[in-house]
Design a protein around this motif. Structure first.
Motif, mmCIF file in Angstrom:
data_model
loop_
_atom_site.group_PDB
_atom_site.id
_atom_site.type_symbol
_atom_site.label_atom_id
_atom_site.label_comp_id
_atom_site.label_asym_id
_atom_site.label_seq_id
_atom_site.Cartn_x
_atom_site.Cartn_y
_atom_site.Cartn_z
ATOM 1 N N ASN A 13 0.819 -1.213 0.000
ATOM 2 C CA ASN A 13 0.000 0.000 0.000
ATOM 3 C C ASN A 13 0.859 1.272 0.000
ATOM 4 O O ASN A 13 0.553 2.254 0.663
ATOM 5 C CB ASN A 13 -0.937 0.013 1.206
ATOM 6 N N GLY A 14 1.959 1.228 -0.743
ATOM 7 C CA GLY A 14 2.813 2.400 -0.879
ATOM 8 C C GLY A 14 3.825 2.590 0.226
ATOM 9 O O GLY A 14 4.580 3.561 0.199
ATOM 10 N N VAL A 15 3.861 1.685 1.202
ATOM 11 C CA VAL A 15 4.784 1.816 2.331
ATOM 12 C C VAL A 15 5.699 0.601 2.372
ATOM 13 O O VAL A 15 5.238 -0.536 2.255
ATOM 14 C CB VAL A 15 4.005 1.941 3.665
ATOM 15 N N ALA A 16 6.993 0.834 2.534
ATOM 16 C CA ALA A 16 7.952 -0.269 2.592
ATOM 17 C C ALA A 16 7.727 -1.102 3.844
ATOM 18 O O ALA A 16 7.552 -0.574 4.946
ATOM 19 C CB ALA A 16 9.376 0.275 2.580
ATOM 20 N N VAL A 17 7.723 -2.410 3.679
ATOM 21 C CA VAL A 17 7.586 -3.330 4.808
ATOM 22 C C VAL A 17 8.945 -3.467 5.487
ATOM 23 O O VAL A 17 9.919 -3.882 4.847
ATOM 24 C CB VAL A 17 7.086 -4.709 4.342
ATOM 25 N N PRO A 18 9.056 -3.149 6.765
ATOM 26 C CA PRO A 18 10.361 -3.254 7.445
ATOM 27 C C PRO A 18 10.721 -4.700 7.736
ATOM 28 O O PRO A 18 9.856 -5.582 7.814
ATOM 29 C CB PRO A 18 10.129 -2.471 8.745
ATOM 30 N N ARG A 19 11.999 -4.950 7.920
ATOM 31 C CA ARG A 19 12.462 -6.301 8.218
ATOM 32 C C ARG A 19 11.835 -6.849 9.506
ATOM 33 O O ARG A 19 11.559 -8.043 9.619
ATOM 34 C CB ARG A 19 13.988 -6.316 8.357
ATOM 35 N N THR A 20 11.593 -5.974 10.464
ATOM 36 C CA THR A 20 11.058 -6.426 11.742
ATOM 37 C C THR A 20 9.663 -7.017 11.603
ATOM 38 O O THR A 20 9.216 -7.767 12.484
ATOM 39 C CB THR A 20 11.012 -5.253 12.733
ATOM 40 N N ALA A 21 8.961 -6.702 10.513
ATOM 41 C CA ALA A 21 7.603 -7.211 10.341
ATOM 42 C C ALA A 21 7.584 -8.699 10.028
ATOM 43 O O ALA A 21 6.558 -9.363 10.221
ATOM 44 C CB ALA A 21 6.892 -6.436 9.228
ATOM 45 N N TRP A 22 8.718 -9.235 9.556
ATOM 46 C CA TRP A 22 8.729 -10.625 9.094
ATOM 47 C C TRP A 22 8.843 -11.625 10.229
ATOM 48 O O TRP A 22 8.423 -12.770 10.092
ATOM 49 C CB TRP A 22 9.881 -10.822 8.105
ATOM 50 N N GLN A 23 9.423 -11.254 11.327
ATOM 51 C CA GLN A 23 9.607 -12.132 12.485
ATOM 52 C C GLN A 23 10.556 -13.300 12.206
ATOM 53 O O GLN A 23 11.103 -13.882 13.139
ATOM 54 C CB GLN A 23 8.272 -12.700 12.980
ATOM 55 N N SER A 24 10.736 -13.677 10.959
ATOM 56 C CA SER A 24 11.551 -14.838 10.613
ATOM 57 C C SER A 24 12.204 -14.626 9.257
ATOM 58 O O SER A 24 11.540 -14.220 8.298
ATOM 59 C CB SER A 24 10.672 -16.094 10.572
ATOM 60 N N ARG A 25 13.487 -14.900 9.177
ATOM 61 C CA ARG A 25 14.180 -14.818 7.888
ATOM 62 C C ARG A 25 13.641 -15.858 6.914
ATOM 63 O O ARG A 25 13.576 -15.627 5.705
ATOM 64 C CB ARG A 25 15.681 -15.022 8.082
ATOM 65 N N LYS A 26 13.224 -17.002 7.438
ATOM 66 C CA LYS A 26 12.678 -18.047 6.581
ATOM 67 C C LYS A 26 11.412 -17.588 5.883
ATOM 68 O O LYS A 26 11.125 -18.005 4.756
ATOM 69 C CB LYS A 26 12.383 -19.304 7.396
ATOM 70 N N ALA A 27 10.636 -16.724 6.522
ATOM 71 C CA ALA A 27 9.428 -16.207 5.886
ATOM 72 C C ALA A 27 9.786 -15.362 4.668
ATOM 73 O O ALA A 27 9.144 -15.456 3.614
ATOM 74 C CB ALA A 27 8.620 -15.391 6.893
ATOM 75 N N ARG A 28 10.806 -14.536 4.801
ATOM 76 C CA ARG A 28 11.283 -13.755 3.652
ATOM 77 C C ARG A 28 11.814 -14.677 2.563
ATOM 78 O O ARG A 28 11.582 -14.448 1.372
ATOM 79 C CB ARG A 28 12.384 -12.770 4.095
ATOM 80 N N ASP A 29 12.536 -15.725 2.975
ATOM 81 C CA ASP A 29 13.065 -16.673 2.000
ATOM 82 C C ASP A 29 11.936 -17.355 1.225
ATOM 83 O O ASP A 29 12.039 -17.568 0.013
ATOM 84 C CB ASP A 29 13.926 -17.728 2.690
ATOM 85 N N LEU A 30 10.872 -17.699 1.921
ATOM 86 C CA LEU A 30 9.727 -18.318 1.253
ATOM 87 C C LEU A 30 9.171 -17.390 0.187
ATOM 88 O O LEU A 30 8.900 -17.819 -0.947
ATOM 89 C CB LEU A 30 8.641 -18.652 2.283
ATOM 90 N N LEU A 31 9.000 -16.117 0.516
ATOM 91 C CA LEU A 31 8.474 -15.170 -0.461
ATOM 92 C C LEU A 31 9.433 -15.013 -1.634
ATOM 93 O O LEU A 31 9.010 -14.921 -2.793
ATOM 94 C CB LEU A 31 8.217 -13.815 0.206
ATOM 95 N N LYS A 32 10.733 -15.006 -1.361
ATOM 96 C CA LYS A 32 11.724 -14.890 -2.433
ATOM 97 C C LYS A 32 11.634 -16.072 -3.401
ATOM 98 O O LYS A 32 11.730 -15.896 -4.619
ATOM 99 C CB LYS A 32 13.135 -14.809 -1.846
ATOM 100 N N VAL A 33 11.444 -17.271 -2.860
ATOM 101 C CA VAL A 33 11.317 -18.445 -3.711
ATOM 102 C C VAL A 33 10.088 -18.320 -4.600
ATOM 103 O O VAL A 33 10.137 -18.601 -5.809
ATOM 104 C CB VAL A 33 11.237 -19.734 -2.863
ATOM 105 N N LEU A 34 8.965 -17.873 -4.030
ATOM 106 C CA LEU A 34 7.739 -17.708 -4.818
ATOM 107 C C LEU A 34 7.923 -16.657 -5.911
ATOM 108 O O LEU A 34 7.422 -16.810 -7.027
ATOM 109 C CB LEU A 34 6.581 -17.320 -3.899
ATOM 110 N N VAL A 35 8.647 -15.594 -5.603
ATOM 111 C CA VAL A 35 8.899 -14.531 -6.580
ATOM 112 C C VAL A 35 9.715 -15.053 -7.755
ATOM 113 O O VAL A 35 9.531 -14.636 -8.905
ATOM 114 C CB VAL A 35 9.618 -13.353 -5.893
ATOM 115 N N SER A 36 10.611 -15.987 -7.498
ATOM 116 C CA SER A 36 11.490 -16.501 -8.555
ATOM 117 C C SER A 36 10.740 -17.381 -9.550
ATOM 118 O O SER A 36 11.205 -17.581 -10.671
ATOM 119 C CB SER A 36 12.647 -17.290 -7.951
#
Length: 336
Positions: free
Chosen positions: A97-120
């Motif tokens: 919604n036009g605002v950058a999601v901060p790293r602290t919102a993810w709670q887990s690096r693995k969650a970011r990794d999951l999204l990265k895999v889906l993006v690929s």
């Protein structure tokens, strides 16, 4: 070889498989610890509100500036669905919604990794493949539970309002991002680059505009800020090869039209992807000589010799100087 755009799943008619966390069993303490999540009862992280001065940046994300702040961030006057933009060419960023999601919102690096895999991916990712990428060699029963927890986390980050459409979808066996709600720079570049190269090879009148559009979309290699993700290397090489194909098509176009400066610009950008492309080095030297830019040609030949020495290839000698001619050499170049 002709490039074909991979098939993508049609998700426009699909409804959300489950609300955030609906398919997630209550995770036990061990699962939460494995995923790096906060223990039960810990305070959750709230995303920042719409800070003063940020409104001016909204049009850059393709959003209507006529927005208002609400409990869940930005909301348009017409209550349009929340949108997510994901950037993975260069540094990984998620804009909600036009605002950058901060790293602290993810709670887990693995969650970011999951999204990265889906993006690929250009198509839905099977759950078992996601489990193997994220937890190689782990018992499927255990990794399945972990994946369910991560799916819940990603849903909450991408769309924390449960009543709104969910960008992350699953049918129980596969997972994907809803293209109607999520824009992904990787997907846009991939489709634009493939269509641009095909248009160029077919000699279509819209090829040049498509090629420049594709070249502009490539803002860096895939996940440059995560260079040690082994699973990402295939995507890195795939997108880089597409970028190089676009640049070579642009070089061909500019060379045919006698635009020396554009030939130089696109060739130098090609060297950013592959500094050892001997054909491109030799072509650039020949173009500069033909255009009468002898000093540049000599400097480029020195750079070429050093590059070839690094990979153990015998460089070719500087070609004999020729009087300037009206037409630039053809691409691909003949031997000097």
């Amino acid at each position: 070889m002709r490039l074909n755009l991979p098939d993508t799943a049609s998700v426009a008619s699909l409804k959300e498989f489950a609300a955030a966390g609906a398919d997630v069993p209550r995770e036990n303490a061990e699962t939460r610890e494995e995923n790096g999540l906060r223990p039960e009862g810990a305070a959750t992280v709230s995303l920042p509100g719409f800070a003063a001065g940020t409104l001016a940046a909204v049009p850059a994300h393709g959003l209507d500036p006529a927005v208002e702040c609400g409990a869940n961030g930005l909301r348009s006057a017409t209550e349009a669905p929340h949108t997510v933009a994901i950037y993975a060419l260069g540094n990984f960023r998620v804009i909600r919604n036009g605002v950058a999601v901060p790293r602290t919102a993810w709670q887990s690096r693995k969650a970011r990794d999951l999204l990265k895999v889906l993006v690929s991916r250009s198509r839905p990712a099977p759950r078992d493949q996601l489990m193997e990428v994220l937890w190689p060699g782990v018992d499927p029963g255990k990794s399945s539970n972990r994946l369910s927890v991560l799916l819940s986390t990603v849903r909450q980050v991408l769309q924390p309002a449960k009543d709104d459409p969910q960008p992350l979808l699953t049918d129980g066996t596969s997972v994907w991002l809803d293209s109607a709600l999520v824009s992904i720079d990787v997907a846009e570049f991939r489709s634009t680059a493939i269509s641009a190269v095909e248009a160029h090879r077919a000699g279509r009148t819209d090829a040049v505009a498509r090629m420049y559009r594709a070249a502009g979309l490539y803002t860096g290699d895939f996940l440059e800020d995560d260079p040690y993700a082994d699973w990402a290397q295939h995507t890195v090489e795939e997108l880089r090869a597409l970028h190089q194909a676009v640049l070579r098509a642009l070089i061909h176009h500019c060379q045919t039209n006698g635009d020396v400066d554009e030939v130089v610009r696109h060739t130098l950008r090609l060297f950013e992807d592959d500094p050892y492309d001997e054909q491109a080095h030799l072509n650039l030297i020949k173009v500069l000589i033909t255009a009468g830019r002898i000093g540049e040609a000599r400097r480029r030949h020195d750079i070429y010799r050093r590059a070839m020495a690094e990979i153990g290839v015998e460089p070719r000698a500087m070609p004999a100087l020729r009087p300037r001619t009206a037409a630039l050499p053809a691409w691909p170049p003949a031997a000097l």
